[in-house]
Design a protein around this motif. Structure first.
Motif, PDB file in Angstrom:
ATOM      1  N   MET A  13       0.823  -1.207   0.000  1.00 21.98           N
ATOM      2  CA  MET A  13       0.000   0.000   0.000  1.00 21.98           C
ATOM      3  C   MET A  13       0.862   1.264   0.000  1.00 21.98           C
ATOM      4  SD  MET A  13      -2.808  -1.377  -0.345  1.00 21.98           S
ATOM      5  CE  MET A  13      -3.899   0.030  -0.308  1.00 21.98           C
ATOM      6  N   ILE A  14       1.871   1.302   0.879  1.00 21.99           N
ATOM      7  CA  ILE A  14       2.719   2.505   0.897  1.00 21.99           C
ATOM      8  C   ILE A  14       3.623   2.519  -0.336  1.00 21.99           C
ATOM      9  CG2 ILE A  14       4.413   3.867   2.189  1.00 21.99           C
ATOM     10  CD1 ILE A  14       3.410   2.618   4.757  1.00 21.99           C
ATOM     11  N   ASP A  34       9.516  -6.316  -4.688  1.00 24.89           N
ATOM     12  CA  ASP A  34       8.749  -7.045  -3.668  1.00 24.89           C
ATOM     13  C   ASP A  34       9.081  -8.520  -3.796  1.00 24.89           C
ATOM     14  OD1 ASP A  34       5.993  -5.989  -2.010  1.00 24.89           O
ATOM     15  OD2 ASP A  34       6.281  -8.161  -2.114  1.00 24.89           O
ATOM     16  N   VAL A  81       5.309  -6.535   7.294  1.00 28.05           N
ATOM     17  CA  VAL A  81       3.852  -6.618   7.490  1.00 28.05           C
ATOM     18  C   VAL A  81       3.378  -5.398   8.291  1.00 28.05           C
ATOM     19  CG1 VAL A  81       3.624  -9.118   7.326  1.00 28.05           C
ATOM     20  CG2 VAL A  81       4.184  -8.098   9.528  1.00 28.05           C
ATOM     21  N   ILE A 119      10.524   2.816   6.614  1.00 29.28           N
ATOM     22  CA  ILE A 119       9.165   3.109   7.118  1.00 29.28           C
ATOM     23  C   ILE A 119       8.617   1.911   7.902  1.00 29.28           C
ATOM     24  CG2 ILE A 119       6.834   3.875   6.492  1.00 29.28           C
ATOM     25  CD1 ILE A 119       7.832   5.100   3.983  1.00 29.28           C
ATOM     26  N   ASN A 121       7.603  -0.836  10.446  1.00 33.33           N
ATOM     27  CA  ASN A 121       7.436  -0.809  11.914  1.00 33.33           C
ATOM     28  C   ASN A 121       7.916  -2.095  12.582  1.00 33.33           C
ATOM     29  OD1 ASN A 121       6.286   1.636  12.849  1.00 33.33           O
ATOM     30  ND2 ASN A 121       4.369   1.154  11.819  1.00 33.33           N
ATOM     31  N   HIS A 176       8.418   6.224  17.608  1.00 30.49           N
ATOM     32  CA  HIS A 176       7.143   6.195  16.879  1.00 30.49           C
ATOM     33  C   HIS A 176       6.253   5.123  17.499  1.00 30.49           C
ATOM     34  CE1 HIS A 176       4.343   6.505  13.613  1.00 30.49           C
ATOM     35  NE2 HIS A 176       4.505   5.238  13.278  1.00 30.49           N
TER      36      HIS A 176
HETATM   37  P1  A3D Z   1       1.700  -3.814   2.885  1.00 34.25           P
HETATM   38  O1  A3D Z   1       0.675  -3.225   1.980  1.00 34.25           O
HETATM   39  O2  A3D Z   1       1.424  -5.131   3.509  1.00 34.25           O
HETATM   40  O3  A3D Z   1       3.076  -3.894   2.057  1.00 34.25           O
HETATM   41  C1  A3D Z   1       4.207  -4.528   2.557  1.00 34.25           C
HETATM   42  C2  A3D Z   1       4.852  -5.256   1.391  1.00 34.25           C
HETATM   43  O4  A3D Z   1       6.082  -5.812   1.843  1.00 34.25           O
HETATM   44  C3  A3D Z   1       4.009  -6.418   0.846  1.00 34.25           C
HETATM   45  O5  A3D Z   1       3.742  -6.201  -0.523  1.00 34.25           O
HETATM   46  C4  A3D Z   1       4.906  -7.652   1.060  1.00 34.25           C
HETATM   47  O6  A3D Z   1       4.818  -8.603   0.014  1.00 34.25           O
HETATM   48  C5  A3D Z   1       6.283  -6.995   1.096  1.00 34.25           C
HETATM   49  N1  A3D Z   1       7.305  -7.826   1.722  1.00 34.25           N
HETATM   50  C6  A3D Z   1       7.193  -8.669   2.787  1.00 34.25           C
HETATM   51  N2  A3D Z   1       8.374  -9.246   3.032  1.00 34.25           N
HETATM   52  C7  A3D Z   1       9.264  -8.747   2.127  1.00 34.25           C
HETATM   53  C8  A3D Z   1      10.633  -8.962   1.877  1.00 34.25           C
HETATM   54  N3  A3D Z   1      11.356  -9.818   2.613  1.00 34.25           N
HETATM   55  N4  A3D Z   1      11.221  -8.275   0.867  1.00 34.25           N
HETATM   56  C9  A3D Z   1      10.501  -7.414   0.109  1.00 34.25           C
HETATM   57  N5  A3D Z   1       9.184  -7.184   0.288  1.00 34.25           N
HETATM   58  C10 A3D Z   1       8.575  -7.836   1.287  1.00 34.25           C
HETATM   59  O7  A3D Z   1       2.061  -2.795   4.068  1.00 34.25           O
HETATM   60  P2  A3D Z   1       2.097  -1.193   4.026  1.00 34.25           P
HETATM   61  O8  A3D Z   1       2.719  -0.754   2.751  1.00 34.25           O
HETATM   62  O9  A3D Z   1       0.757  -0.679   4.414  1.00 34.25           O
HETATM   63  O10 A3D Z   1       3.055  -0.917   5.296  1.00 34.25           O
HETATM   64  C11 A3D Z   1       4.420  -1.275   5.215  1.00 34.25           C
HETATM   65  C12 A3D Z   1       5.108  -1.091   6.569  1.00 34.25           C
HETATM   66  O11 A3D Z   1       5.076   0.292   6.942  1.00 34.25           O
HETATM   67  C13 A3D Z   1       4.468  -1.847   7.740  1.00 34.25           C
HETATM   68  O12 A3D Z   1       5.483  -2.397   8.561  1.00 34.25           O
HETATM   69  C14 A3D Z   1       3.719  -0.750   8.498  1.00 34.25           C
HETATM   70  O13 A3D Z   1       3.550  -1.052   9.861  1.00 34.25           O
HETATM   71  C15 A3D Z   1       4.661   0.403   8.298  1.00 34.25           C
HETATM   72  N6  A3D Z   1       4.089   1.735   8.524  1.00 34.25           N
HETATM   73  C16 A3D Z   1       4.875   2.642   9.167  1.00 34.25           C
HETATM   74  C17 A3D Z   1       4.411   3.905   9.398  1.00 34.25           C
HETATM   75  C18 A3D Z   1       5.281   4.895  10.094  1.00 34.25           C
HETATM   76  O14 A3D Z   1       4.877   6.014  10.322  1.00 34.25           O
HETATM   77  C19 A3D Z   1       6.610   4.514  10.526  1.00 34.25           C
HETATM   78  C20 A3D Z   1       3.121   4.276   8.974  1.00 34.25           C
HETATM   79  C21 A3D Z   1       2.342   3.331   8.321  1.00 34.25           C
HETATM   80  C22 A3D Z   1       2.844   2.049   8.090  1.00 34.25           C
END
Ligand code: A3D
Length: 320
Positions: A13-14, A34, A81, A119, A121, A176
């Motif tokens: 998503m991000i 990915d 995740v 980014i 967590n 955070h």
């Molecule tokens: P999501 O949409 O699940 O995307 C994460 C991606 O990472 C997925 O497409 C997975 O396939 C991929 N992935 C998993 N393992 C691996 C790997 N070993 N190598 C490469 N890719 C991999 O999550 P998201 O995009 O919503 O969030 C991503 C992260 O950001 C999470 O840990 C959230 O908790 C974090 N996050 C942090 C903040 C901050 O303010 C710090 C805010 C929002 C989310």
């Protein structure tokens, strides 16, 4: 001059939102990486087809091979995740630590000169671990959290006072997590300290405390509403601002999870502090005066980060 290369590790998503923003801003060519096969390639194709409509020339490609991030100027890491309702960021530690190890090695072997923004967590622990695994200099690895947390604080204050968000300069320090420290003493409405402005507007201290509390729990509020996954628009926008500060040598002062050695009485950890970002990466950590209450809140927050680092060391002996 060759175009810059932006590698996005994690295309969820991000990651997808980052790719769209970076393309629209013509920040450079973009590689979505990915482990999920087909997904980054599919998103890259979809996003590329925005180009003719939006008028960008950025090349967007998808990949499952770290070789494709070779030579990247900026790497933004969201691999891992996200939280589900009821989970804390810390619950993600075990899974995401292993992910940071793979990502850190991928960066080390393919783009050791990049500026890396993490980014994933739990942020302060993951950026520390990513730096350890990648072996990059501390000034080239930074965590995104404070820009987002401060934007949340600013949004809620602008709503409360019914003023433009452009005039709210809000500031959040510390880790955070729910112990983060929104610093009201450095928060202003176009230079007017927020507590003074609250008096002018007849807003009570307890209402400001409620806004501080909502800011601390701002991520969880969105997790609860979405029901599946966590915030992504504002997190992506925040990381793009940091990447732009680096690529444009802007010398912006942004709250970032930076490596702190000595300042704030801290040593050897990443935590949210005001940081100058320019062509040298995180060029300077700025130490500001804090009230006794802010100091003790910062201590609670950094203690929580230190506990997570100990947990990381317990999970992976190469970090000990
Ligand atoms: P999501 O949409 O699940 O995307 C994460 C991606 O990472 C997925 O497409 C997975 O396939 C991929 N992935 C998993 N393992 C691996 C790997 N070993 N190598 C490469 N890719 C991999 O999550 P998201 O995009 O919503 O969030 C991503 C992260 O950001 C999470 O840990 C959230 O908790 C974090 N996050 C942090 C903040 C901050 O303010 C710090 C805010 C929002 C989310």
């Amino acid at each position: 001059m060759a175009r810059k290369k932006i590698a996005l590790i994690g295309s969820g998503m991000i990651g997808g939102t980052l790719a769209h923003l970076a393309a629209k801003k013509e920040m450079g060519d973009i590689v979505l990486f990915d482990i999920a096969e087909g997904m980054p390639q599919g998103k890259a194709l979809d996003l590329s087809q925005c180009g003719p409509i939006e008028g960008f020339d950025a090349k967007i490609t998808g990949s499952n091979d770290y070789a494709d991030i070779a030579g990247a100027d900026v790497v933004i890491v969201t691999a891992g995740v996200p939280r589900k309702p009821g989970m804390s960021r810390d619950d993600l530690l075990g899974i995401n630590l292993k992910v940071m190890k793979a990502v850190g090695e991928g960066i080390k072997n393919n783009c050791p000169d990049a500026f890396v923004i993490c980014i994933t967590n739990p942020l302060d622990a993951m950026v520390w671990a990513l730096r350890e695994f990648s072996g990059l200099p501390h000034n080239k690895v930074v965590g995104m959290a404070g820009v987002l947390d401060s934007a949340r604080f600013a949004t809620f204050l602008a709503w409360e006072f019914d003023v433009s968000v452009k005039d709210v300069n809000a500031f959040v320090l510390g880790g955070h997590g729910d112990t983060m420290v929104p610093v009201t003493s450095y928060t202003t409405i176009n230079g007017i300290p927020v507590n003074d402005f609250a008096k002018i507007k007849g807003v009570s201290e307890s209402r400001i405390d409620e806004i501080v509390d909502r800011t601390r729990k701002g991520g969880g509020e969105i997790v609860g509403l979405l029901g599946n996954g966590s915030a992504y628009y504002a997190p992506a926008t925040s990381a793009i601002a940091m990447a732009e500060a680096y690529l444009g040598d802007q010398k912006r002062i942004l709250p970032c999870a930076s490596y702190v050695e000595g300042k704030y009485g801290l040593d050897g950890l990443y935590v949210g502090v005001p940081t100058m970002i320019g062509a040298g990466g995180t060029e300077e950590v700025i130490e500001i005066e804090l009230s006794d209450e802010e100091k003790s809140n910062l201590k609670v927050s950094t203690d929580a980060v230190e506990e997570l680092l100990e947990a990381c060391k317990g999970l992976d002996s190469s970090l000990a």
